[in-house]
Scaffold this motif. Structure first.
Motif, short mmCIF file in Angstrom:
data_model
loop_
_atom_site.label_atom_id
_atom_site.label_comp_id
_atom_site.label_asym_id
_atom_site.label_seq_id
_atom_site.Cartn_x
_atom_site.Cartn_y
_atom_site.Cartn_z
N CYS A 49 1.03 -1.37 0.03
CA CYS A 49 -0.06 -0.07 -0.03
C CYS A 49 0.82 1.11 -0.03
CB CYS A 49 -0.82 -0.06 1.15
SG CYS A 49 -1.94 1.32 1.15
N PHE A 50 2.01 1.30 0.69
CA PHE A 50 2.85 2.27 0.96
C PHE A 50 3.50 2.69 -0.46
CE2 PHE A 50 7.34 3.35 0.97
CZ PHE A 50 7.31 4.71 1.49
N PHE A 51 4.03 1.72 -1.35
CA PHE A 51 4.45 1.89 -2.43
C PHE A 51 3.37 2.23 -3.66
CE2 PHE A 51 7.95 -0.65 -0.99
CZ PHE A 51 8.97 0.05 -1.37
N ALA A 52 2.14 1.74 -3.52
CA ALA A 52 1.25 2.09 -4.36
C ALA A 52 0.84 3.46 -4.15
CB ALA A 52 -0.06 1.13 -4.20
N VAL A 53 0.52 3.85 -3.14
CA VAL A 53 0.02 5.27 -2.71
C VAL A 53 1.25 6.47 -2.98
CG1 VAL A 53 -0.86 6.97 -0.98
CG2 VAL A 53 -1.74 4.40 -1.23
N SER A 54 2.27 6.35 -2.21
CA SER A 54 3.37 7.18 -2.02
C SER A 54 4.21 7.12 -3.26
CB SER A 54 3.97 7.54 -0.94
OG SER A 54 4.67 6.09 -0.67
N PRO A 59 -4.83 6.24 -6.47
CA PRO A 59 -5.45 6.72 -5.28
C PRO A 59 -5.37 5.56 -4.17
CG PRO A 59 -6.58 6.05 -7.17
CD PRO A 59 -4.97 6.06 -7.78
N PRO A 60 -5.66 6.19 -2.94
CA PRO A 60 -5.62 5.17 -1.74
C PRO A 60 -6.55 3.97 -1.91
CG PRO A 60 -5.77 7.54 -1.00
CD PRO A 60 -5.87 7.42 -2.40
N VAL A 61 -7.85 3.89 -2.43
CA VAL A 61 -8.51 2.82 -2.37
C VAL A 61 -7.81 1.73 -3.39
CG1 VAL A 61 -10.67 1.89 -3.34
CG2 VAL A 61 -10.42 4.44 -2.19
N VAL A 62 -7.36 2.21 -4.40
CA VAL A 62 -6.75 1.22 -5.37
C VAL A 62 -5.47 0.63 -4.71
CG1 VAL A 62 -5.31 1.07 -7.50
CG2 VAL A 62 -7.04 2.50 -7.47
N GLY A 63 -4.68 1.22 -3.68
CA GLY A 63 -3.75 0.92 -3.06
C GLY A 63 -4.04 -0.07 -2.18
N VAL A 64 -5.09 0.26 -1.51
CA VAL A 64 -5.67 -0.78 -0.44
C VAL A 64 -6.29 -2.20 -1.15
CG1 VAL A 64 -7.38 -1.36 1.18
CG2 VAL A 64 -6.24 0.95 1.06
N LEU A 65 -6.73 -2.21 -2.51
CA LEU A 65 -7.31 -3.27 -3.13
C LEU A 65 -6.13 -3.88 -3.66
CD1 LEU A 65 -10.35 -2.07 -5.05
CD2 LEU A 65 -10.33 -3.70 -3.16
N LEU A 66 -5.13 -3.21 -3.92
CA LEU A 66 -4.04 -3.89 -4.62
C LEU A 66 -3.16 -4.61 -3.51
CD1 LEU A 66 -2.14 -3.99 -7.13
CD2 LEU A 66 -0.66 -2.18 -6.24
N ALA A 67 -3.19 -4.26 -2.31
CA ALA A 67 -2.62 -4.80 -1.06
C ALA A 67 -3.42 -6.03 -0.74
CB ALA A 67 -2.24 -3.75 -0.05
N MET A 68 -4.74 -5.87 -0.93
CA MET A 68 -5.37 -6.88 -0.56
C MET A 68 -5.19 -8.39 -1.41
SD MET A 68 -9.02 -5.35 0.84
CE MET A 68 -9.95 -6.78 0.84
N ILE A 69 -5.08 -7.78 -2.68
CA ILE A 69 -5.19 -8.84 -3.83
C ILE A 69 -3.72 -9.46 -3.83
CG2 ILE A 69 -5.00 -9.20 -6.27
CD1 ILE A 69 -6.91 -6.80 -6.72
N LEU A 70 -2.77 -8.76 -3.51
CA LEU A 70 -1.29 -9.29 -3.58
C LEU A 70 -1.26 -10.19 -2.26
CD1 LEU A 70 0.95 -6.61 -4.99
CD2 LEU A 70 0.19 -8.57 -6.26
#
Lengths: 293, 358
Positions: A49-54, A59-70
């Motif tokens: 999530c950190f890498f996705a967002v910063s 967008p944060p929502v995508v970051g959270v979803l990505l973290a969940m999927i991975l």
């Protein structure tokens, strides 16, 4: 008012513990193993999530979803490669393998992302809501954490009691052999359990890092141990037990930090756990197993 | 008769291997053919061997999973070093002072073992494991808040305050400085001391296992209800194994602490307990020789992997997982069995007899 604000931050910390504890307790209930690597899956979720967002400015929502999927993929892969071949092995061998996975994830994270602490971005948003003429302020992250926990609790209860998969899970945790005879694929059910647990771990990771924004390869281990403790506290294997245990543990921790001593808070939390287990040896909501001779 | 002979033989193999290793290492060290990194590892290896053997008593022989063994090590380390510093003016000979400190460390750890054992041994299985984990963390937390100093009036102890609250007189010295732990320890541990402790540990543990009490403990492990029904008092024997294990861990803790100039409570955390658990499980539950070998190899292994540098802990983790997967794989086990069968067949009748005994 201090009491109320301690109570609410305890509730928020407890919600995080509860979400992590759900992963422990579901896996324990169905595979009868202590998944020590669970805390490190949380850490991986936070990093993603950190890498996705910063870094990639998603967008944060995508970051959270990505973290969940991975994390789901990671959890299922771990289960396939490391735990599945050990299904009939003694429980200590499985425990050591889980510890091996935990070492592996921590060291891989250290190699990939170095041990320098990273500052987690505010995924949920800053700011706080004021009550009682500003005497009590609750940050947005606290509210989001508690709300997420409630949603997860309701969704999981519905899932395990109403859906086919949920029923299969309960059947497997009750009696694997009988479940298999009824046509339930035990291996598939265990994989799904790991998938759900890991997805929850990703959510917990994001919430945890939003509340305590220093991110390191060892971030997951202490909350992991605490969540494991709360799962036992509530009675391991029981989903409502994990929720109750997590929330109580969070509240006890914040209260002992606030009223007694910051340094001794962990000792107090663990002491309460010991007292509870002595009075009720299978945890708060655990099933009493009678031993047949 | 034959069984006693076999047991004596297997015990002699354990003692013999330890003594031979010690003698060989001493000779190699005498001729100077030993790398300095290995030389620095000798005392830690002794410490971990003692820790692994003592934990094996709890896990392999008593059959209860303990995740807080480092807690007892911590108690032994801190009380041992405090005793060592307090006795500085009384016993001048280093080795004797250290032996006395180790005894004090072991006694304090045994006391902690009794206090912890009373509640812990009422539980069983995973619940027992989590409570030992909790106790390990509590011990770490308490030592982190502990301040101990010494002056001409004797030992002064303060809790949850600061080193200043000790109100030490002129010439006094702070020994335990809360989270900073103990610093400025005079290094007293030697390889010979470690070797002696290993021998004492082996003597205690092997004699316990093969005694009447040991058989009672193993009966409790195999079937508690059956053992109790023939009149074995469960609590007494469980306590005996648990406290012996704690005392030995305490002595190992003192040995460990006196090998370094500083020691903090954070060193004896959950990860240390897990490290020792890994030694025990890889060495084989209840197998004392296995614990010794696993502790030695796995302490040296990360050092040997130093050429992989950053990857060494990663390799360690992978080795750990692969060993677990391999030893629980039926194909691999079958292969080992076949190899052993071939070797035994080659040895002829002697081999056959061995196979029957197994």
């Amino acid at each position: 008012m201090t009491f109320l604000s301690y109570f609410i931050s305890g509730l928020s910390l407890g919600s995080i513990y509860a979400i992590i504890a759900l992963g422990y307790t579901m896996v324990y209930g169905i595979a009868k193993m202590l998944n020590f690597a669970h805390g490190d899956v949380i850490m991986v979720g936070s990093y993603i999530c950190f890498f996705a967002v910063s870094r990639w400015n998603l967008p944060p929502v995508v970051g959270v979803l990505l973290a969940m999927i991975l994390c789901t993929v990671l959890g299922v892969t771990i289960e396939r490669l490391a735990y599945k071949p050990l299904r009939s092995a003694p429980s200590l061998s499985v425990l050591i393998t889980a510890i091996g996975i935990s070492y592996f994830l921590q060291n891989a994270a250290q190699l990939l992302w170095t041990s320098n602490p990273k500052v987690f971005p505010s995924v949920v948003g800053d700011g706080s809501v004021k009550f009682f003429d500003g005497r009590l302020s609750i940050s947005v992250i606290t509210i989001v954490t508690i709300a997420t926990c409630v949603v997860i609790m309701v969704a999981l209860t519905w899932f395990t009691s109403k859906t086919r998969m949920g029923k299969a899970m309960r059947a497997c945790s009750e009696d694997k052999g009988a479940a298999q005879l009824m046509g339930i694929s035990v291996n598939h059910t265990i994989s799904v359990t790991f998938a759900i647990g890991s997805a929850l771990a990703a959510i917990a990771g994001v919430l945890l890092s939003s509340a305590y924004p220093t991110l390191m390869p060892t971030t997951g281990s202490m909350p992991g141990i605490k969540a494991f403790t709360s799962a036992v506290f509530g009675g391991i294997g029981s989903i409502p037990g994990a929720m109750l245990g997590g929330i109580l543990l969070g509240i006890i921790e914040i209260f002992s930090k606030g009223y007694i001593s910051t340094q001794l808070s962990d000792a107090i939390v663990f002491a309460v756990l010991i007292v509870i287990l002595l009075v009720k040896p299978t945890g708060l909501l655990g099933k009493q197993i009678t031993e047949k001779v | 008769m034959k069984r006693i002979g076999k047991r004596l033989r297997s015990n002699l193999v354990i003692y013999g291997l330890v003594v031979v290793t010690y003698v060989v290492l001493q000779m190699v060290m005498g001729s100077g053919h030993i790398s300095s990194s290995l030389q620095g590892q000798l005392v830690p290896i002794c410490v971990y061997v003692v820790m692994a053997v003592s934990l094996n008593l709890t896990i392999g022989v008593l059959g209860e999973l303990s995740l807080g063994h480092a807690g007892f090590m911590s108690v032994g380390a801190f009380t041992g070093v405090v005793a060592c510093i307090a006795l500085e003016g009384i016993i001048s000979l280093g080795a004797v002072r250290m032996a006395v400190s180790m005894l004090i460390g072991a006694a304090c750890a045994a006391l902690a073992g009794v206090l912890i054992g009373i509640p812990v041994l009422r539980l069983s299985g995973d619940y027992l494991a989590i409570v030992t984990l909790a106790f390990g963390e509590i011990i770490k937390n308490i030592i982190n808040c502990l301040y101990v100093g010494i002056d001409h009036r004797g030992l002064r102890i303060s809790f949850l305050t600061s080193a200043a609250a000790l109100e030490l007189a002129e010439g006094g010295r702070v020994i335990i400085d809360g989270p900073m732990g103990i610093s400025g320890i005079k290094k007293l541990s030697t390889f010979t001391m470690g070797f002696a402790l290993i021998l004492i540990t082996l003597f205690i543990v092997l004699n316990l296992i093969y005694s009447r009490s040991g058989r009672a403990i193993m009966a409790l492990r195999d079937n508690r209800i059956a053992a109790e029904s023939v009149g074995i008092p469960a609590t007494k024997y469980k306590m005996m194994a648990f406290v012996t294990s704690a005392a030995l861990a305490g002595a190992a803790g003192t040995l460990y602490a006196l090998n370094y100039s500083t020691v903090t409570a954070a060193k004896f955390n959950f990860n240390t307990s897990i490290l020792i658990l890994v030694f025990v499980v890889l060495g084989g539950l209840g197998n004392i020789l296995g614990s010794i070998i696993a502790a030695t190899v796995l302490t040296i292994l990360p050092e040997m992997l130093r050429q992989f540098n950053d990857y060494r802990m990663l390799v360690y983790a992978v080795v750990l997982i692969l060993v677990m997967l391999a030893t629980n794989n039926d194909d691999f086990k079958g292969l080992l069995y076949q190899i052993r069968g071939k070797i035994l067949a080659r040895n002829g009748t002697k081999g056959k007899e061995g196979a029957v005994n197994e």
